[in-house]
Design a protein around this motif. Structure first.
Motif, PDB file in Angstrom:
ATOM      1  N   ALA A  73      -9.019  -2.367 -10.528  1.00 28.33           N
ATOM      2  CA  ALA A  73      -7.556  -2.398 -10.653  1.00 28.33           C
ATOM      3  C   ALA A  73      -6.920  -2.600  -9.279  1.00 28.33           C
ATOM      4  O   ALA A  73      -7.513  -2.266  -8.252  1.00 28.33           O
ATOM      5  CB  ALA A  73      -7.062  -1.091 -11.258  1.00 28.33           C
ATOM      6  N   ARG A  74      -5.720  -3.134  -9.306  1.00 29.36           N
ATOM      7  CA  ARG A  74      -4.975  -3.366  -8.064  1.00 29.36           C
ATOM      8  C   ARG A  74      -3.785  -2.415  -8.033  1.00 29.36           C
ATOM      9  O   ARG A  74      -3.121  -2.215  -9.054  1.00 29.36           O
ATOM     10  CB  ARG A  74      -4.492  -4.817  -8.092  1.00 29.36           C
ATOM     11  CG  ARG A  74      -3.909  -5.284  -6.806  1.00 29.36           C
ATOM     12  CD  ARG A  74      -4.806  -6.347  -6.203  1.00 29.36           C
ATOM     13  NE  ARG A  74      -4.122  -6.964  -5.065  1.00 29.36           N
ATOM     14  CZ  ARG A  74      -4.369  -8.188  -4.678  1.00 29.36           C
ATOM     15  NH1 ARG A  74      -5.235  -8.939  -5.316  1.00 29.36           N
ATOM     16  NH2 ARG A  74      -3.747  -8.680  -3.623  1.00 29.36           N
ATOM     17  N   THR A  75      -3.522  -1.825  -6.868  1.00 27.18           N
ATOM     18  CA  THR A  75      -2.363  -0.932  -6.765  1.00 27.18           C
ATOM     19  C   THR A  75      -1.083  -1.756  -6.959  1.00 27.18           C
ATOM     20  O   THR A  75      -1.084  -2.975  -6.818  1.00 27.18           O
ATOM     21  CB  THR A  75      -2.322  -0.204  -5.410  1.00 27.18           C
ATOM     22  OG1 THR A  75      -2.361  -1.165  -4.368  1.00 27.18           O
ATOM     23  CG2 THR A  75      -3.507   0.739  -5.263  1.00 27.18           C
ATOM     24  N   ASP A 329      -4.395  -3.009 -15.042  1.00 24.12           N
ATOM     25  CA  ASP A 329      -4.225  -2.323 -13.754  1.00 24.12           C
ATOM     26  C   ASP A 329      -3.529  -0.969 -13.921  1.00 24.12           C
ATOM     27  O   ASP A 329      -3.129  -0.343 -12.936  1.00 24.12           O
ATOM     28  CB  ASP A 329      -3.377  -3.173 -12.792  1.00 24.12           C
ATOM     29  CG  ASP A 329      -4.118  -4.410 -12.319  1.00 24.12           C
ATOM     30  OD1 ASP A 329      -5.355  -4.334 -12.159  1.00 24.12           O
ATOM     31  OD2 ASP A 329      -3.470  -5.453 -12.114  1.00 24.12           O
ATOM     32  N   GLY A 330      -3.376  -0.538 -15.176  1.00 24.21           N
ATOM     33  CA  GLY A 330      -2.565   0.651 -15.433  1.00 24.21           C
ATOM     34  C   GLY A 330      -3.354   1.945 -15.371  1.00 24.21           C
ATOM     35  O   GLY A 330      -4.581   1.969 -15.500  1.00 24.21           O
ATOM     36  N   LYS A 331      -2.607   3.034 -15.218  1.00 21.84           N
ATOM     37  CA  LYS A 331      -3.248   4.352 -15.217  1.00 21.84           C
ATOM     38  C   LYS A 331      -3.905   4.605 -16.567  1.00 21.84           C
ATOM     39  O   LYS A 331      -4.996   5.169 -16.649  1.00 21.84           O
ATOM     40  CB  LYS A 331      -2.213   5.446 -14.914  1.00 21.84           C
ATOM     41  CG  LYS A 331      -1.795   5.463 -13.443  1.00 21.84           C
ATOM     42  CD  LYS A 331      -0.779   6.532 -13.142  1.00 21.84           C
ATOM     43  CE  LYS A 331      -1.383   7.895 -12.899  1.00 21.84           C
ATOM     44  NZ  LYS A 331      -2.167   8.026 -11.663  1.00 21.84           N
ATOM     45  N   LEU A 332      -3.189   4.201 -17.634  1.00 24.16           N
ATOM     46  CA  LEU A 332      -3.754   4.398 -18.980  1.00 24.16           C
ATOM     47  C   LEU A 332      -4.280   3.063 -19.494  1.00 24.16           C
ATOM     48  O   LEU A 332      -3.738   2.482 -20.426  1.00 24.16           O
ATOM     49  CB  LEU A 332      -2.675   4.960 -19.912  1.00 24.16           C
ATOM     50  CG  LEU A 332      -2.247   6.404 -19.628  1.00 24.16           C
ATOM     51  CD1 LEU A 332      -1.089   6.808 -20.528  1.00 24.16           C
ATOM     52  CD2 LEU A 332      -3.416   7.371 -19.806  1.00 24.16           C
ATOM     53  N   ARG A 333      -5.347   2.585 -18.899  1.00 23.98           N
ATOM     54  CA  ARG A 333      -5.791   1.229 -19.229  1.00 23.98           C
ATOM     55  C   ARG A 333      -6.342   1.123 -20.642  1.00 23.98           C
ATOM     56  O   ARG A 333      -6.426   0.043 -21.205  1.00 23.98           O
ATOM     57  CB  ARG A 333      -6.803   0.719 -18.213  1.00 23.98           C
ATOM     58  CG  ARG A 333      -8.029   1.579 -18.070  1.00 23.98           C
ATOM     59  CD  ARG A 333      -8.944   1.038 -17.011  1.00 23.98           C
ATOM     60  NE  ARG A 333      -9.530   2.128 -16.264  1.00 23.98           N
ATOM     61  CZ  ARG A 333     -10.691   2.058 -15.628  1.00 23.98           C
ATOM     62  NH1 ARG A 333     -11.355   0.937 -15.625  1.00 23.98           N
ATOM     63  NH2 ARG A 333     -11.164   3.091 -14.995  1.00 23.98           N
ATOM     64  N   ASP A 334      -6.746   2.263 -21.248  1.00 23.26           N
ATOM     65  CA  ASP A 334      -7.208   2.216 -22.645  1.00 23.26           C
ATOM     66  C   ASP A 334      -6.138   2.764 -23.589  1.00 23.26           C
ATOM     67  O   ASP A 334      -6.447   3.214 -24.699  1.00 23.26           O
ATOM     68  CB  ASP A 334      -8.495   3.044 -22.805  1.00 23.26           C
ATOM     69  CG  ASP A 334      -9.601   2.563 -21.870  1.00 23.26           C
ATOM     70  OD1 ASP A 334      -9.637   1.354 -21.564  1.00 23.26           O
ATOM     71  OD2 ASP A 334     -10.425   3.393 -21.434  1.00 23.26           O
ATOM     72  N   GLY A 335      -4.887   2.774 -23.154  1.00 27.26           N
ATOM     73  CA  GLY A 335      -3.806   3.280 -24.004  1.00 27.26           C
ATOM     74  C   GLY A 335      -3.700   4.796 -23.934  1.00 27.26           C
ATOM     75  O   GLY A 335      -4.332   5.444 -23.098  1.00 27.26           O
TER      76      GLY A 335
END
Ligand code: DUC
Ligand code: ZN
Ligand code: ZN
Length: 493
Positions: A73-75, A329-335
């Motif tokens: 992931a990218r910040t 790239d999200g904190k909750l990448r799996d929802g």
């Protein structure tokens, strides 16, 4: 009364340094502080600072900007956005990371990060090198050249599958860093304890976000801090232990320092003002509070405040690591059901580092204003090779200055910040004390909520070798790892 003239004079403020606070004018010429005194005259601009504090611009020595992290992931922010939000919070120098992933050339990584920042940052910046591949090319070719060019600090990890070094590799890196007289930073959490505990929790169906704090317990930090100190002693090198989060870690740092070994340690605002209860919220909320090491309890918070005040902890950095909430790239990448070990760890902190600690530390009476300046500006500059240039208000230093209104209050909302992220873990909190003007090398970057400097004002800093790394103590084993020779006798142990 000085008869010299200056480009800018800052008049009538209370100027704070680690040694004391005094009312004095500051004369600035060619982007540097020329003189402190009274009755100074300016050819260009006089800034009225009466009723305000004048602080050295903050030095944020731990922030992840435009970084590819180990999950791929990218910040969320680039160097322009990150430096602007930092400036609004009173910071004027950033030391971010150039992160090597295994198999990558450290040299190429650094060139890539230089490109990401150049022409964008409004603030001066440097990079710590993250070394994950202890190859001969990295340690004997790239590292010496990069240290010579001013990249004089190296972070290593004792945890994370994709980043960690085993002891032998860690000792190789520390030896090379010692040889180059650079400063190592260590992420100290016990990899195997965390991996084992994570496996057990997941196998028993405990994947919810609040189990992050269970999976990365304080004991795993205590154990790794002790271990990191032992590695450092074996090689005879000072270290900076980053993001100390727990009372147990503080206890280890205190133990190491009592024995006279040069151990430096950092903490971050989140560990001082938030606790793990925040992780009990529904997942979209809880994800905002996921960082690594995780948030702890009130007892740890109290221990960290005492340690920051009494000098056990040397510096306060943001560990800014901002991610969007959703998507790859999200904190909750799996929802919403993302399990705790798949959440992207990290929080934004560039803009609120100083306001939070001023409010909770200085206004609440836990830190003196002089200590606040020391841990947020002077000491990080000194530890990372910027002594006398950044983090101080003294003739010859860069005119990186912040006019700070100690009475200004704000209620934190995502809209009140300048990072465009849309969320903050500090939402709803009120702080007292805010910057009203931030100046970098004599240029006003922002003033009263308005951005005034263009991207590209900031320059890459070639940092000196830190003074703390000029080691002249004999090795505890008697064997000098750099020269490969016994240089003194030690009692058999
Ligand atoms: N370590 C850091 O220094 N920052 C973010 C996450 C981590 O593990
Ligand atoms: Zn870390
Ligand atoms: Zn970090």
């Amino acid at each position: 009364m000085s008869t010299q003239s200056f480009d800018i004079v800052i008049r009538g403020g209370r100027v704070v340094t680690p040694k004391g606070t005094a009312e004095t004018d500051i004369g600035i010429r060619d982007g540097r502080i020329a003189v402190l005194g009274s009755g100074l005259s300016a050819t260009a601009e006089v800034v009225d600072a009466s009723g305000l504090l004048v602080l050295p611009g903050g030095v944020d020595a731990h922030c992840h900007i435009d970084q590819m992290v180990s999950s791929g992931a990218r910040t969320a922010d680039d160097f322009e956005g990150a430096s602007v939000t930092a400036a609004f919070g009173g910071t004027t120098t950033l030391i971010s990371f150039a992160a090597q992933h295994r198999g990558q050339s450290l040299r190429r990584v650094v060139e890539e990060y230089k490109t990401r920042a150049q022409g964008k940052s409004v603030l001066d910046y440097g990079f710590h090198l993250i070394v994950t591949d202890a190859s001969q090319q990295t340690l004997d070719v790239d590292l010496p050249a990069l240290v010579n060019e001013g990249f004089t600090s190296v972070k290593i990890y004792l945890t994370y599958d994709a980043l960690r070094l085993d002891d032998r590799a860690a000792l190789d890196v520390l030896t090379a860093v010692r040889r180059e007289r650079a400063m190592p930073l260590i992420h100290a959490e016990s990899h195997d304890m965390i991996a084992w505990f994570t496996e057990k929790l997941l196998a028993s169906g405990y994947g919810q976000i609040h189990h992050l704090a269970d999976a990365r317990p304080r004991l795993a930090e205590r154990d790794a801090v002790h271990h990191a100190v032992s590695l450092a002693e074996l090689v005879n090198i000072p270290i900076v232990l980053v993001h100390m989060s727990s009372a147990e870690a503080v206890e280890q740092v205190r133990w190491a320092r009592r024995r006279g070994f040069p151990i430096y340690a950092e903490t971050c605002p989140q560990y001082l003002v938030l606790t793990r209860e925040a992780l009990d919220r529904p997942s979209f909320e809880a994800a905002k509070f996921c960082c690594s090491p995780p948030l702890r309890d009130k007892a740890s918070q109290d221990a960290l405040w005492s340690a920051l005040s009494d000098g056990t902890l040397s510096i306060l950095s943001s560990d800014h690591s901002a991610f969007v909430m959703e998507g790859p790239d999200g904190k909750l990448r799996d929802g919403p059901d993302t399990v705790f070990n798949r959440v992207q760890y990290g929080m934004p902190g560039l803009e609120l580092r100083l306001p939070l600690i001023f409010s909770e530390g200085v206004v609440s009476g836990r830190l003196s204003i002089e200590r606040f300046v020391e841990v947020t500006a002077t000491e990080p500059a000194r530890l990372y090779g910027l002594a006398g240039r950044k983090g101080v208000i003294a003739p010859g230093a860069d005119a990186d200055l912040v006019l700070w209104d100690p009475k200004k209050q704000i209620r934190i909302t995502p809209e009140a910040l300048h990072d465009g992220l849309g969320w903050t873990p500090y939402e709803g909190r009120c702080v007292t004390g805010m910057p009203v003007m931030t100046m970098a090398r004599g240029t006003v970057v922002c003033r009263e909520g308005e951005r005034l400097a263009a991207g590209g004002h900031g320059r890459l800093l070639a940092r000196a070798r830190p003074e703390a790394c000029a080691i002249n103590t004999p090795p505890v084993t008697g064997f000098d790892v750099v020269s490969g020779q016994f240089i003194c006798d030690v009692p058999a142990s």
